[in-house]
Design a protein around this motif. Structure first.
Motif, PDB file in Angstrom:
ATOM      1  N   UNK A 276       0.834  -1.184   0.000  1.00 47.28           N
ATOM      2  CA  UNK A 276       0.000   0.000   0.000  1.00 47.28           C
ATOM      3  C   UNK A 276       0.872   1.238   0.000  1.00 47.28           C
ATOM      4  N   UNK A 277       0.245   2.369  -0.205  1.00 45.69           N
ATOM      5  CA  UNK A 277       0.988   3.633  -0.201  1.00 45.69           C
ATOM      6  C   UNK A 277       0.310   4.619   0.735  1.00 45.69           C
ATOM      7  N   UNK A 278       1.097   5.203   1.615  1.00 46.60           N
ATOM      8  CA  UNK A 278       0.622   6.231   2.534  1.00 46.60           C
ATOM      9  C   UNK A 278       1.592   7.404   2.510  1.00 46.60           C
ATOM     10  N   UNK A 279       1.065   8.603   2.692  1.00 48.85           N
ATOM     11  CA  UNK A 279       1.934   9.774   2.823  1.00 48.85           C
ATOM     12  C   UNK A 279       2.493   9.821   4.237  1.00 48.85           C
ATOM     13  N   UNK A 280       3.826   9.966   4.342  1.00 40.70           N
ATOM     14  CA  UNK A 280       4.407  10.053   5.670  1.00 40.70           C
ATOM     15  C   UNK A 280       4.275  11.478   6.203  1.00 40.70           C
ATOM     16  N   UNK A 281       4.907  11.749   7.337  1.00 40.33           N
ATOM     17  CA  UNK A 281       4.768  13.054   7.977  1.00 40.33           C
ATOM     18  C   UNK A 281       5.384  14.181   7.158  1.00 40.33           C
ATOM     19  N   UNK A 282       6.229  13.847   6.180  1.00 36.11           N
ATOM     20  CA  UNK A 282       6.816  14.858   5.301  1.00 36.11           C
ATOM     21  C   UNK A 282       6.062  14.963   3.976  1.00 36.11           C
ATOM     22  N   UNK A 283       4.849  14.351   3.933  1.00 31.27           N
ATOM     23  CA  UNK A 283       4.006  14.376   2.735  1.00 31.27           C
ATOM     24  C   UNK A 283       4.676  13.699   1.548  1.00 31.27           C
ATOM     25  N   UNK A 284       5.514  12.694   1.814  1.00 32.68           N
ATOM     26  CA  UNK A 284       6.184  11.909   0.775  1.00 32.68           C
ATOM     27  C   UNK A 284       5.569  10.512   0.776  1.00 32.68           C
ATOM     28  N   UNK A 285       5.290   9.979  -0.438  1.00 30.69           N
ATOM     29  CA  UNK A 285       4.702   8.650  -0.547  1.00 30.69           C
ATOM     30  C   UNK A 285       5.656   7.598   0.029  1.00 30.69           C
ATOM     31  N   UNK A 286       5.118   6.766   0.899  1.00 29.26           N
ATOM     32  CA  UNK A 286       5.894   5.683   1.504  1.00 29.26           C
ATOM     33  C   UNK A 286       5.178   4.370   1.232  1.00 29.26           C
ATOM     34  N   UNK A 287       5.907   3.372   0.766  1.00 27.38           N
ATOM     35  CA  UNK A 287       5.326   2.056   0.535  1.00 27.38           C
ATOM     36  C   UNK A 287       5.230   1.308   1.854  1.00 27.38           C
ATOM     37  N   UNK A 288       4.089   0.648   2.076  1.00 24.06           N
ATOM     38  CA  UNK A 288       3.888  -0.147   3.279  1.00 24.06           C
ATOM     39  C   UNK A 288       3.609  -1.589   2.887  1.00 24.06           C
ATOM     40  N   UNK A 289       4.014  -2.510   3.744  1.00 16.28           N
ATOM     41  CA  UNK A 289       3.779  -3.937   3.539  1.00 16.28           C
ATOM     42  C   UNK A 289       3.151  -4.494   4.812  1.00 16.28           C
ATOM     43  N   UNK A 290       1.928  -5.000   4.687  1.00 13.40           N
ATOM     44  CA  UNK A 290       1.187  -5.525   5.847  1.00 13.40           C
ATOM     45  C   UNK A 290       1.110  -7.040   5.774  1.00 13.40           C
ATOM     46  N   UNK A 291       1.358  -7.688   6.909  1.00 10.96           N
ATOM     47  CA  UNK A 291       1.195  -9.133   7.033  1.00 10.96           C
ATOM     48  C   UNK A 291       0.372  -9.404   8.286  1.00 10.96           C
ATOM     49  N   UNK A 292      -0.702 -10.178   8.131  1.00 16.90           N
ATOM     50  CA  UNK A 292      -1.558 -10.463   9.274  1.00 16.90           C
ATOM     51  C   UNK A 292      -2.927 -10.919   8.827  1.00 16.90           C
ATOM     52  N   UNK A 293      -3.918 -10.692   9.664  1.00 18.42           N
ATOM     53  CA  UNK A 293      -5.283 -11.114   9.367  1.00 18.42           C
ATOM     54  C   UNK A 293      -6.210  -9.903   9.314  1.00 18.42           C
TER      55      UNK A 293
END
Length: 450
Positions: A276-293
């Motif tokens: 997924x992609x979320x804007x970090x605190x500096x308004x820069x796109x950061x890629x995220x990787x989630x593992x779970x349920x």
């Protein structure tokens, strides 16, 4: 008709002079008459059954454009019914590079909103009875250069006792709108709830077992098990079950003018490195990787009204759905420091509890003309990124949207629609959206669900 033996006995008593040979001849004649009579009855029953089968095969009268022409005659029942849904639109939208729903991780295969003219969601559909035991369905979605198999499944037709088994790729039976293809929506785009949950709709490769109870009140229960490759799960390339779903619906009629249906659904999915992609605190796109349920509950309710049950002149439909989703696992925030971001590749626990709903009403005020209003609202709830809270923002912004539409259906096979939406699904942005849409159906297409 007298039985042969009884008739012979009566004749013997009445005419004692009759010889035994004469009585035997009468018995044979009466027996022949009985066999002929029974053969005629069987022939008439066979003709009646054939007529009923043809009537059932031709059933499928439906709402304009969204519920289509009748099926082929019984003589063609094992050849596929083929239809093509032509759907396109013009969209007047603001120039926004990264559309998203604030506070929610981008979901699934959301086709997004293109500005200007576009082919919206053209579909090629084939369906037929395979044999007395199965039927099949195939739906191919055409999106510009992309081709996607949305559904390809078989379903049993002779298990009896209200049971049916479906296997292949299919739209899940959870919720209300999930099983409806885009040409059957009451608005030009999907509601925020389904966009946040699934991107558009939740389909799966797997099996579905459904039971309809033999009661006056409509009562349906279903269970699904599948690969779970689509959002909120991921394709883990493993044996076993990647997702499971349960749903139950009940409904009925209130007089001759009203009908209703309500339901509750549950979806459990597993994810591994779901990006997924979320804007970090500096308004820069950061890629995220989630593992779970991921666990999702959905409650749905639909009410339909038509005077004396005749929806050709006037009708009204109210539909609403509410969801609550919880996710637990770990989240990796990829290193984007080279682009001026704050993420540093840290992985830690992730927990979220989010919810939302939509409610809409559609009023057909005269033949072929409808108008409708839809309200969307989401709640980001509680989100905990663990140590990544230092890099990723937490939001209490509640995305909302108001939509008004007016559509006209020249016939059962075509629909033209105008829609306006006040979209406030992105924080600090308020957008006025205008849509002009056409939907045309070519060929036979069965009626949609309630």
């Amino acid at each position: 008709m007298l039985r042969p033996a009884l008739a012979a006995a009566v004749l013997a008593a009445a005419f004692p002079a009759y010889a035994a040979a004469d009585l035997d001849a009468l018995r044979a004649e009466l027996k022949e008459m009985k066999a002929s009579y029974e053969a005629r009855i069987q022939a008439l029953e066979a003709r009646l059954q054939k007529a009923e089968d043809q009537a059932a095969g031709a059933a499928g009268q439906a709402e304009p454009a969204t519920q289509h022409a009748a099926a082929s005659p019984a003589s063609n029942s094992f050849n596929p019914d083929i239809s093509l849904i032509l759907q396109g639109r013009y969209a007047n939208l603001d120039d926004i590079e990264h559309r998203h729903i604030s506070g929610f991780v981008p979901a699934g295969h959301d086709h997004g909103a293109e500005r200007g003219f576009s082919l919206d969601h053209t579909e090629l559909v084939m369906s037929a009875s395979i044999d007395p035991y199965f039927r099949g369905y195939f739906n191919l979605a055409l999106l510009d250069e992309d081709v996607e198999i949305e559904e390809a499944w078989f379903q049993t037709s002779s298990l009896g006792n209200g049971l049916s088994l479906k296997g292949g790729r299919f739209l899940s039976g959870i919720g209300y709108q999930n099983e409806h293809h885009p040409h059957a929506w009451d608005f030009a785009d999907n509601n925020l709830m389904y966009r946040a949950l699934f991107g558009e709709a939740y389909d799966n490769d797997g099996v579905q077992l459904k039971w309809v109870a033999p009661t006056d009140l409509f009562l349906e229960f279903g269970a699904e098990a599948g690969r779970g490759a689509n959002f909120p799960g991921t394709d883990r390339n493993e044996n076993g079950i990647g997702s499971a779903a349960l749903f139950g619906h009940l409904g009925g009629d209130v007089g001759v003018s009203n009908s209703w249906r309500a339901g509750v659904s549950y979806l459990h999915a597993k994810a591994r490195d779901r990006d997924g992609e979320l804007e970090d605190l500096n308004a820069v796109e950061a890629e995220t990787l989630f593992s779970g349920k991921s666990q999702t509950w959905v409650a749905d309710f639909v009410w339909k009204w038509a005077p004396d049950g005749n929806a050709a002149e006037r009708s009204f439909k109210f539909a609403a759905e509410y969801f609550r989703r919880s996710e637990d696992g770990s989240l990796l925030c990829a290193d984007n420091s080279a682009a001026g971001g704050a993420c540093n590749g840290t992985e830690d626990g992730y927990h979220s509890r989010q919810s939302g709903f939509y409610a809409q009403g559609i009023y057909q005020f005269m033949p072929r003309w409808r108008t409708g209003y839809r309200y969307d609202r989401l709640d980001p709830g509680s989100v905990d990124f663990g140590v990544n809270n230092a890099f990723l923002p937490l939001s209490d912004f509640r995305p909302t949207r108001h939509s008004l539409m007016l559509d006209y259906s020249p016939s059962e096979f075509s629909r033209l629609r105008l829609q306006y939406s006040k979209d406030e699904s992105m924080q600090d942005l308020s957008e006025n959206q205008w849509f002009l849409q056409y939907i045309h159906s070519l060929g036979a297409h069965g009626a949609h669900t309630f």
